[in-house]
Scaffold this active site. Structure first.
Site, PDB file in Angstrom:
ATOM      1  N   SER A 145       0.842  -1.190   0.000  1.00 17.67           N
ATOM      2  CA  SER A 145       0.000   0.000   0.000  1.00 17.67           C
ATOM      3  C   SER A 145       0.878   1.240   0.000  1.00 17.67           C
ATOM      4  CB  SER A 145      -0.869  -0.007   1.264  1.00 17.67           C
ATOM      5  OG  SER A 145      -1.425   1.272   1.486  1.00 17.67           O
ATOM      6  N   TYR A 156      -1.218  -0.437  10.321  1.00 18.90           N
ATOM      7  CA  TYR A 156      -1.257  -0.793   8.896  1.00 18.90           C
ATOM      8  C   TYR A 156       0.035  -0.334   8.207  1.00 18.90           C
ATOM      9  CZ  TYR A 156      -3.305  -0.901   4.138  1.00 18.90           C
ATOM     10  OH  TYR A 156      -3.573  -1.154   2.827  1.00 18.90           O
TER      11      TYR A 156
HETATM   12  N1  LIG Z   1      -8.654  -0.966  -1.020  1.00 19.28           N
HETATM   13  C1  LIG Z   1      -7.649  -0.145  -1.240  1.00 19.28           C
HETATM   14  O1  LIG Z   1      -7.843   1.038  -1.617  1.00 19.28           O
HETATM   15  C2  LIG Z   1      -6.236  -0.640  -1.049  1.00 19.28           C
HETATM   16  C3  LIG Z   1      -5.194   0.262  -1.319  1.00 19.28           C
HETATM   17  C4  LIG Z   1      -3.872  -0.179  -1.163  1.00 19.28           C
HETATM   18  C5  LIG Z   1      -3.629  -1.482  -0.739  1.00 19.28           C
HETATM   19  N2  LIG Z   1      -4.673  -2.328  -0.477  1.00 19.28           N
HETATM   20  C6  LIG Z   1      -4.353  -3.693  -0.039  1.00 19.28           C
HETATM   21  O2  LIG Z   1      -5.072  -4.628  -0.823  1.00 19.28           O
HETATM   22  C7  LIG Z   1      -5.296  -5.825  -0.062  1.00 19.28           C
HETATM   23  C8  LIG Z   1      -6.759  -6.186  -0.122  1.00 19.28           C
HETATM   24  O3  LIG Z   1      -7.488  -5.128   0.480  1.00 19.28           O
HETATM   25  P1  LIG Z   1      -9.027  -4.882   0.200  1.00 19.28           P
HETATM   26  O4  LIG Z   1      -9.193  -3.438   0.050  1.00 19.28           O
HETATM   27  O5  LIG Z   1      -9.539  -5.827  -0.810  1.00 19.28           O
HETATM   28  O6  LIG Z   1      -9.596  -5.250   1.666  1.00 19.28           O
HETATM   29  P2  LIG Z   1     -10.920  -6.004   2.117  1.00 19.28           P
HETATM   30  O7  LIG Z   1     -12.020  -5.782   1.162  1.00 19.28           O
HETATM   31  O8  LIG Z   1     -11.100  -5.606   3.542  1.00 19.28           O
HETATM   32  O9  LIG Z   1     -10.476  -7.545   2.043  1.00 19.28           O
HETATM   33  C9  LIG Z   1      -9.503  -8.023   2.915  1.00 19.28           C
HETATM   34  C10 LIG Z   1      -9.332  -9.513   2.701  1.00 19.28           C
HETATM   35  O10 LIG Z   1      -8.420 -10.003   3.717  1.00 19.28           O
HETATM   36  C11 LIG Z   1      -9.022 -11.116   4.370  1.00 19.28           C
HETATM   37  N3  LIG Z   1      -8.635 -11.177   5.771  1.00 19.28           N
HETATM   38  C12 LIG Z   1      -8.917 -10.266   6.744  1.00 19.28           C
HETATM   39  N4  LIG Z   1      -8.467 -10.709   7.920  1.00 19.28           N
HETATM   40  C13 LIG Z   1      -7.883 -11.915   7.696  1.00 19.28           C
HETATM   41  C14 LIG Z   1      -7.262 -12.867   8.527  1.00 19.28           C
HETATM   42  N5  LIG Z   1      -7.145 -12.703   9.871  1.00 19.28           N
HETATM   43  N6  LIG Z   1      -6.777 -14.009   7.969  1.00 19.28           N
HETATM   44  C15 LIG Z   1      -6.910 -14.211   6.646  1.00 19.28           C
HETATM   45  N7  LIG Z   1      -7.512 -13.366   5.801  1.00 19.28           N
HETATM   46  C16 LIG Z   1      -8.001 -12.218   6.328  1.00 19.28           C
HETATM   47  C17 LIG Z   1     -10.522 -10.852   4.219  1.00 19.28           C
HETATM   48  O11 LIG Z   1     -11.272 -12.044   4.248  1.00 19.28           O
HETATM   49  P3  LIG Z   1     -12.016 -12.605   5.557  1.00 19.28           P
HETATM   50  O12 LIG Z   1     -12.567 -11.410   6.287  1.00 19.28           O
HETATM   51  O13 LIG Z   1     -13.008 -13.538   5.041  1.00 19.28           O
HETATM   52  O14 LIG Z   1     -10.930 -13.308   6.270  1.00 19.28           O
HETATM   53  C18 LIG Z   1     -10.622 -10.269   2.829  1.00 19.28           C
HETATM   54  O15 LIG Z   1     -10.694 -11.277   1.854  1.00 19.28           O
HETATM   55  C19 LIG Z   1      -4.816  -5.524   1.364  1.00 19.28           C
HETATM   56  O16 LIG Z   1      -3.538  -6.053   1.563  1.00 19.28           O
HETATM   57  C20 LIG Z   1      -4.761  -4.005   1.388  1.00 19.28           C
HETATM   58  O17 LIG Z   1      -3.826  -3.546   2.304  1.00 19.28           O
HETATM   59  C21 LIG Z   1      -5.967  -1.937  -0.623  1.00 19.28           C
END
Ligand SMILES: NC(=O)c1ccc[n+]([C@@H]2O[C@H](COP(=O)([O-])OP(=O)(O)OC[C@H]3O[C@@H](n4cnc5c(N)ncnc54)[C@H](OP(=O)(O)O)[C@@H]3O)[C@@H](O)[C@H]2O)c1
Length: 237
Positions: A145, A156
């Site tokens: 990120s 984070y």
């Molecule tokens: N969204 C953005 O704008 C953005 C920007 C930069 C980077 N990112 C990165 O992209 C990645 C995905 O983010 P997202 O935005 O798609 O987030 P999200 O919608 O909150 O999804 C997070 C995922 O992580 C899983 N997760 C959460 N806690 C967990 C645990 N204890 N063990 C295993 N799995 C777990 C969740 O599944 P369950 O809850 O079913 O476990 C879900 O599939 C992350 O690494 C985030 O830092 C996102």
């Protein structure tokens, strides 16, 4: 072969956090390119829905329950992965949580630890456990990120900075095996995490995650763009 030229026919790829958001978009894109998927998350009901969408693309798909905050769960999921496939040609470590935001000196240290358990410690353990499965010349993507190391982003920012360091270390340590380790920052994408971090934002102004998966697919298909990639800049030069 798809319009972007990437084919992953039969490549076995493990994706964490595949139940929603960016991980689910990556999983669907991999399925459309013929990969054999091992999808993981804690919420297996959501995961089953994504797996159904992937199977509709004709791909093979195994589901593994994985809670990165639990060493026992990580070990069990790695053992399950080894029973499902003899080798992995790709790994996408995408799962993450925000944890407490704001100035570090005001955050509950136990809450910081819980977030780092998911965002970093659990990922290290998982990679160690599945290392024997990872094929020579595989692609390993760490989803990072722009908040890595950034003030005000709390646990984070710490976890993502550590994840990027992990990527640099493994890139060198696994170079003799020809494994491409690449940290990819999707940038802002329309997901639950983005809404939690920026409740003031109109989600319609943020791109859907499917628009930012191209570098992940390219790395898994054999590209090595270097240690760190911004998905929003992919394909611009
Ligand atoms: N969204 C953005 O704008 C953005 C920007 C930069 C980077 N990112 C990165 O992209 C990645 C995905 O983010 P997202 O935005 O798609 O987030 P999200 O919608 O909150 O999804 C997070 C995922 O992580 C899983 N997760 C959460 N806690 C967990 C645990 N204890 N063990 C295993 N799995 C777990 C969740 O599944 P369950 O809850 O079913 O476990 C879900 O599939 C992350 O690494 C985030 O830092 C996102």
């Amino acid at each position: 072969m798809t319009a972007d030229g990437a084919t992953l026919d039969g490549a076995r790829v493990l994706v964490t956090g595949a139940s929603r958001g960016y991980g689910a978009a990556v999983a669907r894109a991999l399925a459309a390119r013929g990969a054999h998927l091992l999808l993981t998350a804690t919420d297996t009901a959501h995961l089953a829905r994504v797996a159904g969408q992937c199977r509709d693309e004709g791909c093979a798909c195994d589901l593994l329950a994985l809670d990165l905050s639990s060493a026992r769960s990580v070990d069990a999921a790695a053992a399950e992965a080894a029973r499902a496939v003899p080798r992995l040609e790709g790994v996408v470590l995408n799962a993450g949580v925000l944890g407490p935001m704001g100035p570090l000196d005001r955050a509950d240290p136990d809450a910081i630890g819980r977030a780092i358990d998911v965002d970093l410690t659990g990922q290290v353990r998982l990679l160690q456990r599945i290392s024997p499965l990872i094929a020579d010349r595989a692609g390993v993507v760490l989803v990072t990120s722009g908040a890595a190391g950034r003030a005000g982003y709390g646990a984070y920012a710490l976890g993502k900075a550590g994840l990027e360091a992990l990527g640099l270390m493994l890139r060198e340590e696994w170079a003799p095996r020809g494994i491409r380790v690449v940290a990819i920052n999707p940038g802002p994408v329309r997901t639950d995490m983005r809404a939690e971090a920026h409740p003031e934002e109109d989600p319609a102004t943020v791109p859907p995650p499917a628009e930012r998966v191209a570098p992940v697919i390219a790395v898994l298909a054999g590209d090595d763009p270097g240690p760190r990639v911004q998905a929003s800049e992919w394909g611009l030069s």
